[in-house]
Design a protein around this motif. Structure first.
Motif, PDB file in Angstrom:
ATOM      1  N   ASP A 215      11.161 -62.961 -82.994  1.00 17.91           N
ATOM      2  CA  ASP A 215      10.731 -64.114 -82.777  1.00 17.91           C
ATOM      3  C   ASP A 215      10.315 -64.238 -80.771  1.00 17.91           C
ATOM      4  O   ASP A 215      10.208 -65.746 -81.669  1.00 17.91           O
ATOM      5  N   MET A 216      11.123 -63.943 -80.032  1.00 21.89           N
ATOM      6  CA  MET A 216      10.929 -64.394 -78.704  1.00 21.89           C
ATOM      7  C   MET A 216      10.140 -63.697 -77.667  1.00 21.89           C
ATOM      8  O   MET A 216       9.851 -64.332 -76.508  1.00 21.89           O
ATOM      9  N   ILE A 217       9.390 -63.266 -78.661  1.00 17.57           N
ATOM     10  CA  ILE A 217       7.715 -63.346 -77.827  1.00 17.57           C
ATOM     11  C   ILE A 217       6.861 -63.591 -78.362  1.00 17.57           C
ATOM     12  O   ILE A 217       6.946 -64.287 -79.676  1.00 17.57           O
ATOM     13  N   ARG A 218       5.335 -64.048 -77.556  1.00 15.20           N
ATOM     14  CA  ARG A 218       4.235 -64.499 -78.333  1.00 15.20           C
ATOM     15  C   ARG A 218       3.823 -62.537 -78.396  1.00 15.20           C
ATOM     16  O   ARG A 218       2.920 -62.902 -79.393  1.00 15.20           O
ATOM     17  N   THR A 219       3.093 -62.289 -77.575  1.00 21.65           N
ATOM     18  CA  THR A 219       2.314 -61.086 -77.130  1.00 21.65           C
ATOM     19  C   THR A 219       3.560 -59.939 -77.145  1.00 21.65           C
ATOM     20  O   THR A 219       4.192 -59.626 -75.861  1.00 21.65           O
TER      21      THR A 219
ATOM     22  N   GLU B 163       3.340 -52.210 -71.850  1.00 24.53           N
ATOM     23  CA  GLU B 163       3.202 -52.096 -70.451  1.00 24.53           C
ATOM     24  C   GLU B 163       4.148 -53.927 -70.119  1.00 24.53           C
ATOM     25  O   GLU B 163       4.295 -54.198 -68.896  1.00 24.53           O
ATOM     26  N   HIS B 164       3.586 -54.581 -70.837  1.00 28.29           N
ATOM     27  CA  HIS B 164       3.854 -56.044 -70.711  1.00 28.29           C
ATOM     28  C   HIS B 164       4.411 -56.884 -71.995  1.00 28.29           C
ATOM     29  O   HIS B 164       3.496 -56.859 -72.674  1.00 28.29           O
ATOM     30  N   THR B 165       5.386 -57.927 -71.921  1.00 23.58           N
ATOM     31  CA  THR B 165       5.419 -58.849 -73.022  1.00 23.58           C
ATOM     32  C   THR B 165       5.293 -60.168 -72.505  1.00 23.58           C
ATOM     33  O   THR B 165       5.985 -60.267 -71.299  1.00 23.58           O
ATOM     34  N   GLU B 166       4.714 -60.796 -73.317  1.00 27.40           N
ATOM     35  CA  GLU B 166       4.519 -62.268 -72.898  1.00 27.40           C
ATOM     36  C   GLU B 166       6.225 -63.182 -73.449  1.00 27.40           C
ATOM     37  O   GLU B 166       5.863 -62.795 -75.450  1.00 27.40           O
ATOM     38  N   TRP B 167       6.535 -63.811 -72.965  1.00 25.29           N
ATOM     39  CA  TRP B 167       7.508 -64.868 -74.040  1.00 25.29           C
ATOM     40  C   TRP B 167       7.051 -65.580 -74.744  1.00 25.29           C
ATOM     41  O   TRP B 167       6.434 -66.791 -74.927  1.00 25.29           O
ATOM     42  N   ASN B 168       7.658 -66.291 -76.287  1.00 31.48           N
ATOM     43  CA  ASN B 168       7.280 -67.383 -76.649  1.00 31.48           C
ATOM     44  C   ASN B 168       7.602 -68.360 -76.211  1.00 31.48           C
ATOM     45  O   ASN B 168       8.510 -68.081 -75.236  1.00 31.48           O
ATOM     46  N   GLU B 169       7.025 -69.096 -76.561  1.00 32.14           N
ATOM     47  CA  GLU B 169       8.121 -71.070 -76.386  1.00 32.14           C
ATOM     48  C   GLU B 169       9.031 -70.894 -76.742  1.00 32.14           C
ATOM     49  O   GLU B 169       9.134 -70.608 -77.695  1.00 32.14           O
TER      50      GLU B 169
ATOM     51  N   LYS C  64      12.195 -68.594 -77.156  1.00 34.99           N
ATOM     52  CA  LYS C  64      12.493 -67.825 -76.454  1.00 34.99           C
ATOM     53  C   LYS C  64      13.895 -67.347 -75.899  1.00 34.99           C
ATOM     54  O   LYS C  64      14.143 -65.758 -76.155  1.00 34.99           O
ATOM     55  N   PHE C  65      14.437 -67.895 -76.907  1.00 40.27           N
ATOM     56  CA  PHE C  65      15.830 -67.672 -76.428  1.00 40.27           C
ATOM     57  C   PHE C  65      16.359 -67.311 -77.963  1.00 40.27           C
ATOM     58  O   PHE C  65      17.843 -67.198 -78.433  1.00 40.27           O
ATOM     59  N   GLU C  66      16.024 -66.900 -79.059  1.00 44.28           N
ATOM     60  CA  GLU C  66      16.344 -66.830 -80.347  1.00 44.28           C
ATOM     61  C   GLU C  66      15.478 -65.627 -80.726  1.00 44.28           C
ATOM     62  O   GLU C  66      15.190 -65.548 -81.349  1.00 44.28           O
ATOM     63  N   ALA C  67      16.625 -64.566 -79.908  1.00 49.49           N
ATOM     64  CA  ALA C  67      15.497 -63.260 -80.328  1.00 49.49           C
ATOM     65  C   ALA C  67      16.045 -62.558 -81.587  1.00 49.49           C
ATOM     66  O   ALA C  67      17.126 -62.935 -82.093  1.00 49.49           O
ATOM     67  N   GLY C  68      15.524 -61.925 -82.314  1.00 52.45           N
ATOM     68  CA  GLY C  68      15.809 -61.873 -83.902  1.00 52.45           C
ATOM     69  C   GLY C  68      15.848 -62.500 -84.922  1.00 52.45           C
ATOM     70  O   GLY C  68      15.771 -63.599 -84.678  1.00 52.45           O
TER      71      GLY C  68
END
Ligand code: PLP
Length: 413
Positions: free
Chosen positions: A261-265, A269-275, A279-283
């Motif tokens: 939930d806190m990620i976009r991709t 190698e790399h993770t892009e954060w969600n908007e 971004k602050f609500e993992a899980g």
């Protein structure tokens, strides 16, 4: 809180009937619930919202294409919009759901603190803070070399504003302050504190755990940088809380927990954060809690909140006057600006014993250090007995409390 356009009258009997637990018995006596600073009771509308969610809506949010998931997402995001309106934030991007005030403050300490504070930078707090607004700053100090400074309170339990202003300097990077003290009931002049802190370039976190249930909060008017509160002290379920933060700060801050939930991709190698705010609500979040929180805010919007605040003020005045009649009773916290809390000790009597004897008479109060040990140290006591009020309490509750107290003191005395 935003006032509803049409204010219903403040009908205390109707209001009490909305809270099923207030009508129950404890130890074979009608319950007098005076532990509202610890947690508030829940109106039927909130309990019904939880049941409705689990009976008709239960699904995970943000991820599913199926109908239930979309409905649950709509309601959960609707709750975020309700919170935004309740505290008058500019955007739902600034509303991060948390477990409560404690988690909100830890998020700021761990994400903002670890990223933007350097060794020697100062964090300034008040002497009357709850442990939740002390310990995260000590942890930051211990890992990052920041300096924790403490502005003193006076004998009435009021923040010494002159001393606070003196401790502010360009080295102060963050001020973290409770709007209302849970141990004393003191209302801090947060608007002035924010103005002073901003003048030195410091950010301000307001711990709103004890203020949101007692009056309107407007984060835009306050211009605070962070504002944390817990649903359960606001007639909503436990397990859900809110961190408000200005969008530009949240944009700059890294996530503090990783997961779904806190990620976009994500690749190895790399993770892009969600908007924002995801971004602050993992899980998986507390979906039912969010929906329950909205039900609580809807309930409050139907109350004349100004009348509720006047009613609480009357209860506090009445209880304070009655306390003055008891020989040996010392109030801890006598600030001019005070809400909802009567904290006290009685000479020669252990507060814990008082709490147990009151409980046997159906009266629920809190005893101990109230997660504010430095306050106890400041007043030279090990703990206090604390009666704390909500708008659904009555003068009759106060009378029953003092009758039970008189009986307890007779037994212990
Ligand atoms: N801050 C204050 C002033 C409080 O009174 C409390 C709870 O009593 C907290 C923070 C912590 O709240 P929670 O335990 O809901 O995270």
């Amino acid at each position: 809180m935003n006032q509803p356009t049409q204010l219903p009258t403040f009908d205390i009997e109707r209001i009490r009937a909305d809270f099923p637990l207030l009508g129950t018995q404890v130890n074979d006596k009608p319950l007098v619930y005076l532990d509202n600073a610890a947690t508030t009771q829940k109106p039927r509308a909130v309990i019904a919202a939880l049941v409705r969610y689990y009976e008709t809506l239960n699904a995970n949010v943000h991820r599913g294409v199926h109908t239930l998931s979309q409905r649950a997402t709509d309601e959960f995001e609707g709750a975020r919009e309700a919170v935004r309106g309740f505290i008058n934030a500019a955007s739902t991007r600034e509303i991060v759901f948390t477990r409560g005030t404690t988690e909100g403050i830890n998020l700021v300490a761990q994400s903002y603190g670890r990223t933007f504070l350097r060794a020697g930078d100062e964090v300034l707090i008040g002497e009357a803070e709850h442990h939740a607004n002390i310990v995260p700053w000590q942890q930051l100090r211990d890992t990052h070399g920041t300096v924790l400074k403490v502005a003193p309170i006076n004998d009435a339990g009021e923040l010494d504003l002159a001393a606070f202003a003196e401790q502010l300097s360009p080295r102060t990077k963050l001020v973290a302050i409770g709007q209302v003290s849970n141990a004393l009931g003191t209302v801090n002049p947060v608007a002035e504190i924010i103005r002073l802190a901003h003048a030195q370039g410091a950010k301000v976190l307001v711990d709103g755990a004890q203020s949101v249930g007692h009056g309107p909060v407007d984060v835009t008017a306050l211009d605070c940088d962070f504002f944390a509160f817990s649903g359960h002290k606001l007639f909503a379920p436990t397990g859900i809380g809110v961190l408000y933060a200005k969008a530009e700060l949240l944009e700059a801050m890294p996530p503090w927990q990783g997961g779904g939930d806190m990620i976009r991709t994500v690749s190895f190698e790399h993770t892009e954060w969600n908007e924002l705010p995801f971004k602050f609500e993992a899980g998986t979040p507390d979906i039912a809690g969010g929906i329950g929180l909205k039900a609580a805010l809807d309930y409050l919007a139907g109350l004349d909140f100004a009348a509720a605040a006047r009613h609480e003020h009357d209860l506090l005045q009445y209880a304070t006057a009655r306390a003055a009649e008891i020989t040996g009773l010392r109030l801890i916290g006598t600030a001019k600006e005070k809400v909802a809390v009567l904290s006290f000790v009685v000479a020669g009597i252990n507060s814990q014993d008082l709490g147990v004897l009151l409980d046997s008479q159906g009266v629920a109060i809190r005893t101990g250090h109230h997660c504010a040990m430095p306050v106890m140290t400041r007043f030279g006591v090990a703990g206090t007995a604390r009666a704390s009020f909500a708008f659904y309490n009555t003068r009759e509750d106060v009378d029953r409390f003092f009758a039970a107290l008189a009986k307890a003191l007779e037994i212990l005395g």
